[in-house]
Design a protein around this motif. Structure first.
Motif, PDB file in Angstrom:
ATOM      1  N   LEU A  86      11.586   3.500  -7.523  1.00 52.34           N
ATOM      2  CA  LEU A  86      12.352   2.456  -6.849  1.00 52.34           C
ATOM      3  C   LEU A  86      13.726   2.960  -6.427  1.00 52.34           C
ATOM      4  N   ALA A  87      14.355   3.788  -7.251  1.00 51.78           N
ATOM      5  CA  ALA A  87      15.711   4.255  -6.959  1.00 51.78           C
ATOM      6  C   ALA A  87      15.760   5.157  -5.725  1.00 51.78           C
ATOM      7  N   LYS A  88      14.635   5.730  -5.330  1.00 58.97           N
ATOM      8  CA  LYS A  88      14.620   6.657  -4.196  1.00 58.97           C
ATOM      9  C   LYS A  88      14.198   6.003  -2.888  1.00 58.97           C
ATOM     10  N   LEU A  89      13.947   4.700  -2.919  1.00 57.21           N
ATOM     11  CA  LEU A  89      13.582   4.022  -1.687  1.00 57.21           C
ATOM     12  C   LEU A  89      14.784   3.947  -0.760  1.00 57.21           C
ATOM     13  N   LYS A  90      14.547   4.181   0.530  1.00 59.43           N
ATOM     14  CA  LYS A  90      15.636   4.212   1.501  1.00 59.43           C
ATOM     15  C   LYS A  90      15.833   2.849   2.157  1.00 59.43           C
ATOM     16  N   GLY A  91      17.089   2.567   2.511  1.00 62.43           N
ATOM     17  CA  GLY A  91      17.398   1.329   3.218  1.00 62.43           C
ATOM     18  C   GLY A  91      17.780   0.206   2.268  1.00 62.43           C
ATOM     19  N   SER A  92      18.421  -0.802   2.808  1.00 60.82           N
ATOM     20  CA  SER A  92      18.878  -1.935   2.007  1.00 60.82           C
ATOM     21  C   SER A  92      17.803  -2.995   1.842  1.00 60.82           C
ATOM     22  N   ASN A  93      16.780  -2.950   2.687  1.00 59.34           N
ATOM     23  CA  ASN A  93      15.698  -3.937   2.621  1.00 59.34           C
ATOM     24  C   ASN A  93      14.620  -3.421   1.664  1.00 59.34           C
ATOM     25  N   ILE A  94      14.687  -3.829   0.411  1.00 58.41           N
ATOM     26  CA  ILE A  94      13.765  -3.323  -0.609  1.00 58.41           C
ATOM     27  C   ILE A  94      12.330  -3.752  -0.322  1.00 58.41           C
ATOM     28  N   THR A  95      12.172  -4.986   0.159  1.00 61.73           N
ATOM     29  CA  THR A  95      10.820  -5.482   0.455  1.00 61.73           C
ATOM     30  C   THR A  95      10.117  -4.581   1.457  1.00 61.73           C
ATOM     31  N   GLN A  96      10.842  -4.242   2.553  1.00 67.13           N
ATOM     32  CA  GLN A  96      10.247  -3.373   3.568  1.00 67.13           C
ATOM     33  C   GLN A  96      10.034  -1.968   3.020  1.00 67.13           C
ATOM     34  N   ALA A  97      10.990  -1.501   2.196  1.00 72.33           N
ATOM     35  CA  ALA A  97      10.878  -0.153   1.634  1.00 72.33           C
ATOM     36  C   ALA A  97       9.670  -0.038   0.705  1.00 72.33           C
ATOM     37  N   VAL A  98       9.408  -1.080  -0.077  1.00 67.20           N
ATOM     38  CA  VAL A  98       8.241  -1.067  -0.967  1.00 67.20           C
ATOM     39  C   VAL A  98       6.958  -1.065  -0.135  1.00 67.20           C
ATOM     40  N   GLU A  99       6.919  -1.883   0.912  1.00 67.59           N
ATOM     41  CA  GLU A  99       5.736  -1.905   1.782  1.00 67.59           C
ATOM     42  C   GLU A  99       5.501  -0.534   2.402  1.00 67.59           C
ATOM     43  N   ASP A 100       6.587   0.111   2.855  1.00 68.53           N
ATOM     44  CA  ASP A 100       6.462   1.438   3.471  1.00 68.53           C
ATOM     45  C   ASP A 100       5.961   2.472   2.469  1.00 68.53           C
ATOM     46  N   THR A 101       6.469   2.393   1.238  1.00 70.17           N
ATOM     47  CA  THR A 101       6.064   3.406   0.250  1.00 70.17           C
ATOM     48  C   THR A 101       4.618   3.203  -0.185  1.00 70.17           C
ATOM     49  N   ILE A 102       4.153   1.957  -0.201  1.00 65.18           N
ATOM     50  CA  ILE A 102       2.738   1.701  -0.514  1.00 65.18           C
ATOM     51  C   ILE A 102       1.856   2.249   0.595  1.00 65.18           C
ATOM     52  N   ASN A 103       2.262   2.027   1.839  1.00 69.58           N
ATOM     53  CA  ASN A 103       1.491   2.553   2.975  1.00 69.58           C
ATOM     54  C   ASN A 103       1.453   4.077   2.953  1.00 69.58           C
ATOM     55  N   ARG A 104       2.570   4.663   2.536  1.00 68.61           N
ATOM     56  CA  ARG A 104       2.616   6.126   2.449  1.00 68.61           C
ATOM     57  C   ARG A 104       1.620   6.627   1.401  1.00 68.61           C
ATOM     58  N   SER A 105       1.576   5.962   0.246  1.00 64.60           N
ATOM     59  CA  SER A 105       0.628   6.374  -0.798  1.00 64.60           C
ATOM     60  C   SER A 105      -0.812   6.214  -0.326  1.00 64.60           C
ATOM     61  N   SER A 138      13.405  -7.198  -9.286  1.00 64.32           N
ATOM     62  CA  SER A 138      12.727  -8.467  -8.978  1.00 64.32           C
ATOM     63  C   SER A 138      12.231  -8.485  -7.534  1.00 64.32           C
ATOM     64  N   GLU A 139      13.076  -8.005  -6.609  1.00 63.77           N
ATOM     65  CA  GLU A 139      12.666  -7.990  -5.203  1.00 63.77           C
ATOM     66  C   GLU A 139      11.493  -7.032  -4.993  1.00 63.77           C
ATOM     67  N   ALA A 140      11.541  -5.885  -5.669  1.00 65.27           N
ATOM     68  CA  ALA A 140      10.436  -4.928  -5.561  1.00 65.27           C
ATOM     69  C   ALA A 140       9.149  -5.530  -6.131  1.00 65.27           C
ATOM     70  N   TRP A 141       9.276  -6.275  -7.217  1.00 67.78           N
ATOM     71  CA  TRP A 141       8.099  -6.891  -7.818  1.00 67.78           C
ATOM     72  C   TRP A 141       7.449  -7.891  -6.861  1.00 67.78           C
ATOM     73  N   ARG A 142       8.261  -8.684  -6.194  1.00 61.38           N
ATOM     74  CA  ARG A 142       7.716  -9.667  -5.249  1.00 61.38           C
ATOM     75  C   ARG A 142       6.996  -8.952  -4.096  1.00 61.38           C
ATOM     76  N   ALA A 143       7.535  -7.821  -3.672  1.00 63.33           N
ATOM     77  CA  ALA A 143       6.882  -7.054  -2.612  1.00 63.33           C
ATOM     78  C   ALA A 143       5.539  -6.493  -3.094  1.00 63.33           C
ATOM     79  N   MET A 144       5.480  -6.103  -4.370  1.00 68.06           N
ATOM     80  CA  MET A 144       4.219  -5.611  -4.933  1.00 68.06           C
ATOM     81  C   MET A 144       3.181  -6.740  -5.006  1.00 68.06           C
ATOM     82  N   GLU A 145       3.631  -7.937  -5.324  1.00 66.42           N
ATOM     83  CA  GLU A 145       2.703  -9.071  -5.335  1.00 66.42           C
ATOM     84  C   GLU A 145       2.132  -9.320  -3.940  1.00 66.42           C
ATOM     85  N   THR A 146       2.978  -9.137  -2.933  1.00 65.55           N
ATOM     86  CA  THR A 146       2.495  -9.287  -1.555  1.00 65.55           C
ATOM     87  C   THR A 146       1.411  -8.260  -1.245  1.00 65.55           C
ATOM     88  N   SER A 147       1.575  -7.038  -1.762  1.00 63.92           N
ATOM     89  CA  SER A 147       0.560  -5.996  -1.512  1.00 63.92           C
ATOM     90  C   SER A 147      -0.773  -6.355  -2.160  1.00 63.92           C
TER      91      SER A 147
END
Length: 683
Positions: free
Chosen positions: A469-488, A514-523
């Motif tokens: 989580l600490a290495k995600l880029k950008g201020s929008n964590i939700t979008q960053a989590v979605e991008d990192t899931i797509n990358r994986s 918490s914001e990252a967790w909500r993005a994971m629930e969306t995935s």
């Protein structure tokens, strides 16, 4: 005609007088008398596994000629062509004779009638075993014919096995630790020496065999010396000297290093020509006989159809006699085949046992006491429940996901294991179905490719990956989590991820987590991920997510878990709320790396002593210790022999006393800190 005409005409009621009538009568009588016998003989040979012309007495051909002919695709069919036999004696030997002439020289011996005075020889009928030992638990092979692996095994009560084994392809081949067996069998007098039962230099255990016959062992060799005593039925052995291991291609093993890559019931001799160049010895072991088989002698065993029962006494003396000088113990264990030439030379010149070990006779009663203590493992009773092979974890709504109780780890401090694709694929093909990877390891692509190229269909394999989580880029964590899931998903080359974890939460605020967790629930809702959780996480964060943020289950937590540091607080939190707990660092490697010290877990004498008691490695012991406490261990090794051994973690069952003994190794943070050896910062 001459025989029939010499005074027995009256007995057969032949007509007197007319010779033509007599001749016709004799011919008809011959047909009537001998035709059923001839038809029966023909049927017998048709139903045999080899034809009448394959009998060496009829064909007078050698084993090598029969082997090279290509007419035989089953190893047992070649047994009759072997004309050399293991040395035989009647009865038993003195202690001095056995030790000096056979044990020390590594020379097999068949002792005819050596165990006819055992009570078990006459009393162990199915009815007696069922009534007396019905509650003892054994491992049962769910097939009678082995190929190049050991097959599927199940733990089963002896009573259940006896009720079904004659109608099923079951073969009981299992260690026995119940002291009651000792009362009805004897440890031979020639083994009653201190060295064999000295826990510092050896080990000793029993193995029980029972089947309806028609069984084939794999072509293999053992790491122990073995005394095999037949109690019912016949066992047909062929055995070769250790030098034959190289001709039999043991270095190409598939499932375990002591198995030859030969399907003993169906092979093409053109692919195994070395089999024909081996000088075999044959041994026919009948009830009451005992066969001594030295360590490293390759052998195949066939039991003809009929009830077949035997007891093996296995003992290990390599601490005194067996290791090849100049090669460390690990090399001996993982690379037996390559060290065979040195082993053969070593046997010729190694010291006599009684020159380097205590060969005094044990006092009366001592032997049984020692064996009873050694047998104090949980192999024996049905009160001991093995760790499950898989468990269900909560994912969303009422849905669950079934996952194995051991995972293959692909990460090491600082990155990936060596040759990730090769080793992950090997692990999958060996039987692992749970792969632990992460973006940090840099091997997601290799993990995905290994899954696609393995013998398993996609839905049979669980893939767990993690993102930082600490290495995600950008201020929008939700979008960053979605991008990192797509990358994986792209790197893995898979349509979905089974389990996704936040890798480390130390560098993040509760709001970011918490914001990252909500993005994971969306995935999960988008069906990109099935289950979500966290790794390296404190109870405070778990508490916050569980009670204030999560609308879907926290499926799994992966934290450090070793005998020195068990994270009991997080463990208790998870178990109380139905969250699966996965442990990394179970064998202590994490402490060794981060404290810059030799592995304090694997070097602990208590761990080694318990491993000796259970006849396993410290690593397998620790995986079982974790699993019995409902922790999913991560096994990481790139040695094929270790990969295979680690999968046997469910084959042992630690007593509660032994689990508590390991638990007492736990240290406080201050104690762990005092173990730390500061790194040299100038390097």
């Amino acid at each position: 005609r001459d025989f029939l005409s010499s005074g027995i005409n009256a007995e057969y009621g032949m007509p007197e007088g007319n010779d033509d009538k007599k001749d016709r009568y004799v011919s008809l009588r011959n047909v009537a008398v001998f035709l059923p016998a001839l038809l029966g003989l023909l049927a017998y040979y048709v139903n045999r596994s080899y034809s009448v012309t394959d009998d060496p007495l009829l064909n007078n051909i050698s084993y090598r000629e029969a082997c090279l002919s290509g007419r035989y695709s089953s190893l047992k069919d070649l047994h009759p062509f072997i004309t050399d036999y293991v040395e035989e004696i009647e009865g038993t030997l003195s202690r001095e004779q056995f030790i000096d002439d056979y044990l020390w020289r590594g020379k097999p011996l068949l002792m005819k009638g050596a165990a006819r005075d055992w009570p078990a020889h006459t009393t162990w009928t199915d009815e007696y075993l069922h009534d007396t030992f019905h509650d003892i638990m054994f491992y049962v092979d769910l097939r009678k014919h082995h190929s190049t692996d050991y097959g599927v095994r199940r733990k089963m009560k002896l009573g259940k096995f006896i009720s079904h084994y004659k109608r099923k392809d079951w073969y009981l081949d299992s260690m026995t630790a119940d002291p009651r067996f000792l009362d009805e069998t004897y440890v031979p007098e020639y083994l009653n020496i201190s060295a064999i039962f000295d826990k510092e230099g050896s080990s000793f255990f029993h193995n029980f065999y029972l089947s309806g016959g028609d069984t084939n062992s794999p072509l293999h060799y053992d790491g122990y010396d073995n005394l095999l005593t037949s109690l019912d039925g016949t066992k047909e052995w062929i055995i070769a000297e250790p030098a034959a291991i190289l001709k039999l291609r043991f270095d190409e093993w598939v499932d375990h290093p002591n198995l030859a890559p030969l399907n003993v019931t169906n092979f093409n001799i053109s692919e195994h020509l070395g089999l024909c160049d081996v000088t075999w010895r044959r041994a026919i072991v009948t009830p009451g006989d005992t066969l001594y088989v030295p360590t490293r002698w390759p052998h195949h065993v066939y039991s003809p159809p009929s009830r077949n029962m035997a007891l093996g006494m296995w003992f290990y003396l390599e601490a005194y006699m067996g290791m090849v000088p100049g090669i460390d113990e690990d090399e001996n264990q993982r690379n037996h085949s390559a060290t065979i030439p040195m082993w053969v030379d070593h046997v010729k010149q190694r010291p006599r046992l009684c020159e380097v070990a205590n060969c005094t006779t044990l006092p009366p009663g001592t032997l049984r006491t020692i064996l009873s203590l050694q047998q104090d493992t949980t192999y024996s009773r049905d009160t001991d429940v093995p760790p499950p092979a898989s468990i269900s974890i909560k994912i969303s709504g009422d849905r669950t996901l079934r996952i194995p109780t051991i995972a293959y780890g692909t990460g090491v401090p600082g990155g990936s294991i060596l040759n990730p694709y090769v080793n992950i694929k090997a692990a999958l093909n060996m039987g692992y179905k749970f792969i632990d990877t992460a973006q940090m390891y840099g091997n997601e692509a290799e993990a995905g490719a290994a899954i696609r190229d393995s013998r398993w269909v996609r839905k049979s394999v669980i893939i767990l990956t993690k993102f930082e989580l600490a290495k995600l880029k950008g201020s929008n964590i939700t979008q960053a989590v979605e991008d990192t899931i797509n990358r994986s998903l792209k790197d893995l080359g898979l349509e979905y991820i089974d389990i996704l974890l936040i890798h480390d939460t130390d560098a993040n605020t509760l709001e970011q987590i918490s914001e990252a967790w909500r993005a994971m629930e969306t995935s999960v809702k988008d069906e990109k991920v099935q289950a979500i959780g966290l790794s390296n996480v404190d109870v405070d964060i778990l508490h916050h997510l569980f009670y204030k943020v999560a609308t879907m289950p926290i499926s799994l937590v992966q934290n450090l878990y070793s005998p020195l540091e068990m994270d009991k607080e997080a463990l208790a939190f998870c178990f109380a709320r139905g969250i699966a707990f996965m442990g990394f660092g179970v064998t202590g490697a994490v402490h060794a790396v981060f404290l810059d010290i030799p592995n304090p877990v694997l070097e602990n004498p208590i761990i080694h002593e318990l491993a000796d008691i259970y006849h396993t490695s410290p690593q397998v012991l620790l995986y079982n210790w974790a699993a019995q406490q409902k922790v999913i261990p991560i096994a990481r090794s790139t040695r094929l022999s270790h990969m295979a051994d680690n999968l046997t973690f469910r084959d042992i069952f630690l007593t509660s006393a032994h689990i508590n003994l390991i638990n007492q190794l736990e240290m406080s943070e201050d104690e762990l800190y005092r173990m730390w050896r500061p790194l040299d910062t100038e390097k």
